[in-house]
Scaffold this active site. Structure first.
Site, PDB file in Angstrom:
ATOM      1  N   LYS A  22       0.749  -1.201  -0.054  1.00 36.79           N
ATOM      2  CA  LYS A  22       0.052  -0.069   0.056  1.00 36.79           C
ATOM      3  C   LYS A  22       0.888   1.359  -0.035  1.00 36.79           C
ATOM      4  CE  LYS A  22      -3.616  -0.175   2.787  1.00 36.79           C
ATOM      5  NZ  LYS A  22      -4.899  -0.358   2.226  1.00 36.79           N
ATOM      6  N   ARG A  92      -3.545   2.950   8.527  1.00 32.46           N
ATOM      7  CA  ARG A  92      -4.141   1.725   7.897  1.00 32.46           C
ATOM      8  C   ARG A  92      -2.679   0.881   7.547  1.00 32.46           C
ATOM      9  NH1 ARG A  92      -8.558   2.332   4.090  1.00 32.46           N
ATOM     10  NH2 ARG A  92      -9.116   4.675   4.118  1.00 32.46           N
ATOM     11  N   GLY A 101      -8.252  -7.379   4.382  1.00 32.13           N
ATOM     12  CA  GLY A 101      -9.195  -7.438   5.353  1.00 32.13           C
ATOM     13  C   GLY A 101      -8.502  -8.224   6.543  1.00 32.13           C
ATOM     14  N   MET A 103      -5.770  -7.316   8.613  1.00 32.71           N
ATOM     15  CA  MET A 103      -5.329  -6.583   9.553  1.00 32.71           C
ATOM     16  C   MET A 103      -6.221  -5.172   9.930  1.00 32.71           C
ATOM     17  SD  MET A 103      -1.168  -6.960   8.925  1.00 32.71           S
ATOM     18  CE  MET A 103      -1.120  -6.645   7.145  1.00 32.71           C
ATOM     19  N   ARG A 336      -3.824  -1.210  -6.053  1.00 32.20           N
ATOM     20  CA  ARG A 336      -3.046  -2.712  -6.091  1.00 32.20           C
ATOM     21  C   ARG A 336      -3.396  -3.654  -7.024  1.00 32.20           C
ATOM     22  NH1 ARG A 336      -5.942  -4.388  -0.472  1.00 32.20           N
ATOM     23  NH2 ARG A 336      -8.010  -4.813  -1.332  1.00 32.20           N
ATOM     24  N   HIS A 455     -16.285  -7.709   1.999  1.00 27.62           N
ATOM     25  CA  HIS A 455     -15.235  -8.736   2.551  1.00 27.62           C
ATOM     26  C   HIS A 455     -15.554 -10.137   1.795  1.00 27.62           C
ATOM     27  CE1 HIS A 455     -13.975 -11.687   5.171  1.00 27.62           C
ATOM     28  NE2 HIS A 455     -12.920 -10.721   5.389  1.00 27.62           N
ATOM     29  N   SER A 763      12.698 -41.639  -7.725  1.00 27.10           N
ATOM     30  CA  SER A 763      11.433 -40.452  -7.220  1.00 27.10           C
ATOM     31  C   SER A 763      11.373 -40.281  -5.900  1.00 27.10           C
ATOM     32  CB  SER A 763      10.229 -41.324  -7.792  1.00 27.10           C
ATOM     33  OG  SER A 763       9.044 -40.713  -7.472  1.00 27.10           O
ATOM     34  N   CYS A 830       7.022 -37.738  -6.080  1.00 29.16           N
ATOM     35  CA  CYS A 830       5.604 -38.077  -6.529  1.00 29.16           C
ATOM     36  C   CYS A 830       4.900 -38.103  -5.076  1.00 29.16           C
ATOM     37  CB  CYS A 830       5.463 -39.603  -6.763  1.00 29.16           C
ATOM     38  SG  CYS A 830       6.506 -40.668  -5.627  1.00 29.16           S
ATOM     39  N   TYR A 850      11.101 -34.505 -13.317  1.00 29.08           N
ATOM     40  CA  TYR A 850       9.563 -34.259 -13.402  1.00 29.08           C
ATOM     41  C   TYR A 850       8.954 -34.127 -12.027  1.00 29.08           C
ATOM     42  CZ  TYR A 850       9.261 -39.301 -12.197  1.00 29.08           C
ATOM     43  OH  TYR A 850       9.523 -40.308 -11.536  1.00 29.08           O
TER      44      TYR A 850
END
Length: 875
Positions: A22, A92, A101, A103, A336, A455, A763, A830, A850
């Protein structure tokens, strides 16, 4: 000396880690010349220091805050606490990662008994001044002094009832003065001291409260779910107040530069005249769509539209903006990158490429892999939907289809989930940050109040959860656990269904159908495949799951758990016969009954994978898992098998293990009973020969589990190779196959160079590797991990993401040692981590070949693999 406070004009977007999201964006907007109210940011480092100093703001930081306060007082030409021209601020939070929402925020800070009169005189609007003061007393008391807001709500509702009005805006200045007086009296009664009147004390206490809120339960839950480190801390933004509640020429709103629900390139949002921002977000009043501002005030609409497009072009992404109109002047309070649904994320990413704003790689990074989850699960069956009765309609706040039982609070949702794990719909008047845990475990969220930027809507969209908001026809009674609509009452546990794409609510359970990969989804997946290095396989134990995974883009099976094939009703008797056999011959006869069943399963898997590799893990769990444990069940099974209860009970007792996770399982079974490995090898090889004879291209991968020593692996591998080669020679075919192992015991990782002499692939079974490395049972760790989170020992569940420090170090070591002996060694994963985006990124970084994951997570893994390679390209 460390600088802890920055004026907005001193910051920029690149300082996000220090100023928070922010604060960095407010600085960027200020430097772009946009109408941003004056302010400053107290840095995330100040938050870290606050906790290091025992939850205290040290004098030098307090002085820096006061010095910067004086600077913005001068800019605004107003003074804190002044009775003629008072200066008010908002306080804020602003973490570096968006946590909507989670904090705390305080508005109208600086008001006291003197300043409220000054504000009334300055504006000529006593009603506005006392409305602002009553809001501040309630918010400050709740957020800073921990006086629950329901004490004040009761006073406000009583006054509205007394004056016979429905809306806050109908109360007069005198009414609001009376409310302020009652609020202060209530505060004194609860706290034993008057409401604080010194604005500088108010400010420092508010900054502390925002810092404290970084450690509140809802923020901790959100961080754990979104993998946001605790040590990041939050910044605090102190900004001069502008007022949307000064009359009908003032207002407030939240808007997105594109539609966050479907991605359409239109300005989307809501606003209210004569209101403050909390009124829009909390859903207390029903806002108007932003398109109506064009009619109400074309000049303001055009100005805001131009700013929205400028911000979108600057950040190259859809923006979520908060704005206030004070007496006809527009002010920007925040921007944002906006939270969006999965459908919207895909469309926006692809459209931004078409518009020339992004290239394909940049667009891929705009879509979070976890967002795809909501696109992959079933949707309502159109035929069933046609027959279903719509009981009410709300706002289509977050798309998707959800059917489940009603729960009216987060706590009850958790209790019901534990009872039977059936799906839930959380029903509320409006949600608040305290509801986050209930929203997480629910399939959908329904609220009777609130708009598209409430919210419930914003959080549900960010989570990919179906949400219907603002369904005013639905009258919710949380205390008695029911809602009424159309004269009918629905109670806790009743089934309802939500269509988050249309806003329709159905008073029944509706059947669903499988999702498909097409359109924008297919386009994005094609881009992901173009830029990733990691292959993505699936964990599948039957042809049905293999078919789903192949449709979602799986490039093979990385784990087929053969034991899952044994639990079918027509197979379990043969398995049990094998277990209770007292001789090799008896065991072989039982295994002969299982052979054709296993072979048929493997044929199905090979066919569904269309030539992609299929890794088949041999029998892994201890044998006792296949036998009953209750006396009645043992008696019944003994009768079925034609043996005495004593015989079977002795077998059950004999197989009992104190710690079965580390007991007689995996390749240890094959060492004791080689005939099991022989049968499974015959099934694997004969199935491959069968499929290849019909034009297939199967190259089986045989995976031997629970290795911890080269000699034991060689013993079982020799059985496999001898059996396979005899079958291949007898068939007179040319069939290549691989024999590898799972690395799931730390010793195997440490000796990976020795094990690689026998194993043709590794694996990583990260479920067991995590258990073994931590010494935690994943079935029992939940009993104490909550204490670890609360006491900041752990920030997240080690079974949710790979522990890169410990488990990851073992994986990296094993990969390097294994390839030092066998450079072409294939390396996969896996465990459940294979579908976790954070873990996929780590697997990419250590050079795995993989990842393998459940069928519905295959697209997530494909996108996560692309993200990993775009951020950290392999050479």
């Amino acid at each position: 000396m460390t600088k802890y406070v920055y004026l907005f004009q001193e910051g920029q977007a690149s300082m996000r880690n220090l100023l928070g999201g922010k604060g960095a964006n407010l600085a960027e907007m200020t430097n772009l010349g946009m109408p941003v109210p004056y302010g400053f940011t107290v840095t995330t480092e100040a938050c870290t220091r606050y906790y290091q100093d025992g939850r205290a703001i040290v004098p030098e930081i307090e002085q820096e805050i006061n010095d910067n306060l004086h600077k913005i007082e001068k800019m605004a030409g107003k003074t804190f606490g002044d009775n003629a021209n008072p200066f008010l601020v908002s306080v804020r939070s602003g973490a570096r990662a968006s946590m909507p929402g989670m904090m705390d925020t305080i508005l109208n800070l600086g008001l006291n008994d003197v300043a409220v009169e000054g504000l009334a005189k300055q504006t000529g609007n006593p009603r506005f001044a006392y409305d602002s003061y009553r809001r501040f007393i309630q918010m400050f008391s709740d957020v800073v002094m921990e006086v629950e807001k329901h004490h004040f709500d009761a006073i406000l509702e009583a006054k509205k009832h007394e004056m016979n009005v429905k809306q806050d805006t109908e109360l007069t200045a005198e009414d609001l003065k009376a409310i302020v007086k009652a609020y202060k009296a209530k505060y004194l009664a609860i706290k034993g001291e008057p409401f604080p009147q010194d604005p500088k004390v108010q400010l420092i206490e508010a900054v502390k409260a925002v810092f404290r809120s970084w450690d509140n339960p809802r923020a901790n839950t959100y961080r754990r779910l979104n993998n946001i480190p605790y040590e990041w801390g939050t910044a605090v933004n102190v900004q001069s107040m502008v007022f949307g509640n000064m009359g009908d020429d003032s207002g407030t709103g939240v808007a997105f530069s594109r539609n966050p629900a479907n991605g359409e390139n239109v300005l989307y949002g809501e606003y209210l005249f004569n209101a403050q921002g909390e009124d829009v977000v909390a859903g207390i009043r029903t806002p108007k769509p932003i398109s109506e501002l064009k009619k109400d005030n074309p000049r303001l609409y055009d100005e805001f539209f131009a700013i929205a497009k400028k911000l979108e072009n600057h950040y190259k992404d859809m923006q979520d903006m908060e704005f206030t109109i004070e007496r006809g002047k527009l002010f920007m309070l925040q921007t944002r990158n906006g939270k969006r649904t999965a459908q919207a994320a895909l469309k926006i990413a692809i459209d931004l490429v078409k518009e020339g704003m992004l290239d394909e790689k940049q667009a891929l990074l705009k879509v979070e892999p976890s967002q795809l989850d909501s696109l992959l699960h079933p949707q309502f069956d159109p035929a069933a939907l046609k027959k279903a009765q719509v009981i009410a309609t709300g706002l289509n706040a977050s798309p998707g289809a959800a059917t489940g039982r009603i729960a009216f609070t987060a706590e009850r949702a958790a209790e019901l989930k534990k009872l039977d794990n059936r799906p839930l719909i959380l029903v509320r008047q409006e949600t608040s940050p305290e509801d986050i845990e209930g929203m997480v475990i629910s399939k959908g969220v329904l609220t009777s109040r609130g708009g598209m930027t409430s919210h419930a809507a914003v959080v549900a969209r960010g989570m990919g959860t179906c949400c219907v908001a603002g369904a005013g026809e639905v009258k919710v009674n949380v205390e008695e656990r029911y809602f009424e609509v159309g004269g009918k009452r629905y109670v806790e546990g009743d089934w309802i269904s939500l269509d988050g794409s249309t806003g329709k609510i159905y008073g029944e359970k509706i059947a669903t159908i499988d999702a498909t990969v097409s359109g924008d989804f297919a386009t994005l997946m094609a881009w992901a495949d173009k830029y990733r290095a990691l292959k993505v396989r699936t964990n599948a134990d039957n042809p049905r799951d293999a078919r789903v995974a192949y449709r979602f883009g799986a490039e093979g099976i990385g784990l087929c758990r053969t034991e899952h094939m044994f639990f079918e009703p027509d197979r379990i008797p043969a398995v049990r016969e094998m277990i209770i056999s007292s001789t090799v011959e008896e065991r072989e006869r039982a295994l002969a009954k299982l052979l054709p069943m296993q072979k048929k399963d493997f044929i199905g898997l090979y066919e569904e994978m269309h030539g992609f590799p299929v890794t088949i893990r041999y029998l892994d769990p201890p044998l006792h898992e296949f036998l009953p444990t209750e006396k009645e069940d043992i008696e019944e099974l003994a009768k079925t098998m034609g043996i005495t209860y004593e015989q079977l009970n002795n077998t059950v007792k004999g197989l009992h293990e104190t710690n079965p996770m580390m007991g007689h399982r995996g390749l240890r079974l094959a060492v004791s009973y080689p005939e099991i490995a022989v049968m499974q090898t015959r099934a694997v090889i004969e199935a491959a020969i069968d499929v290849n004879a019909r034009g297939g291209k199967v190259v089986p991968e045989i995976m031997i589990p629970i290795t911890c020593d080269t000699k034991e692996l060689k013993y079982v591998k020799d059985i496999v190779v001898k059996t396979a080669d005899e079958i291949i020679a007898k068939a007179g075919v040319d069939l290549h196959y691989y024999v590898g192992t799972m690395i799931e015991i730390p010793r195997a990782a440490l000796l990976a160079d020795e094990i690689a002499k026998e194993a043709e692939f590794f694996s990583f079974g990260t479920n067991d590797l995590t258990q073994m490395t931590y010494g935690f049972s994943r079935d029992d760790a939940g009993k104490f991990l909550g204490d670890y989170y609360a006491k900041k020992i752990f920030e997240s569940d080690p079974f949710a993401h790979i522990d890169t420090k410990g488990v990851g170090k073992l994986m990296k070591m094993a990969a390097e040692l294994g390839r030092s002996v066998r450079p072409e060694l294939k390396l996969g994963i896996c465990g459940e981590h294979g579908g976790d985006p954070i873990s996929v990124e780590f697997c990419h970084s250590i050079g795995l070949t993989y990842v393998s994951c459940s069928p519905f997570r295959v697209p997530l893994a494909r996108l996560a693999a692309a993200h990993a390679n775009i951020k950290n390209p392999r050479n």
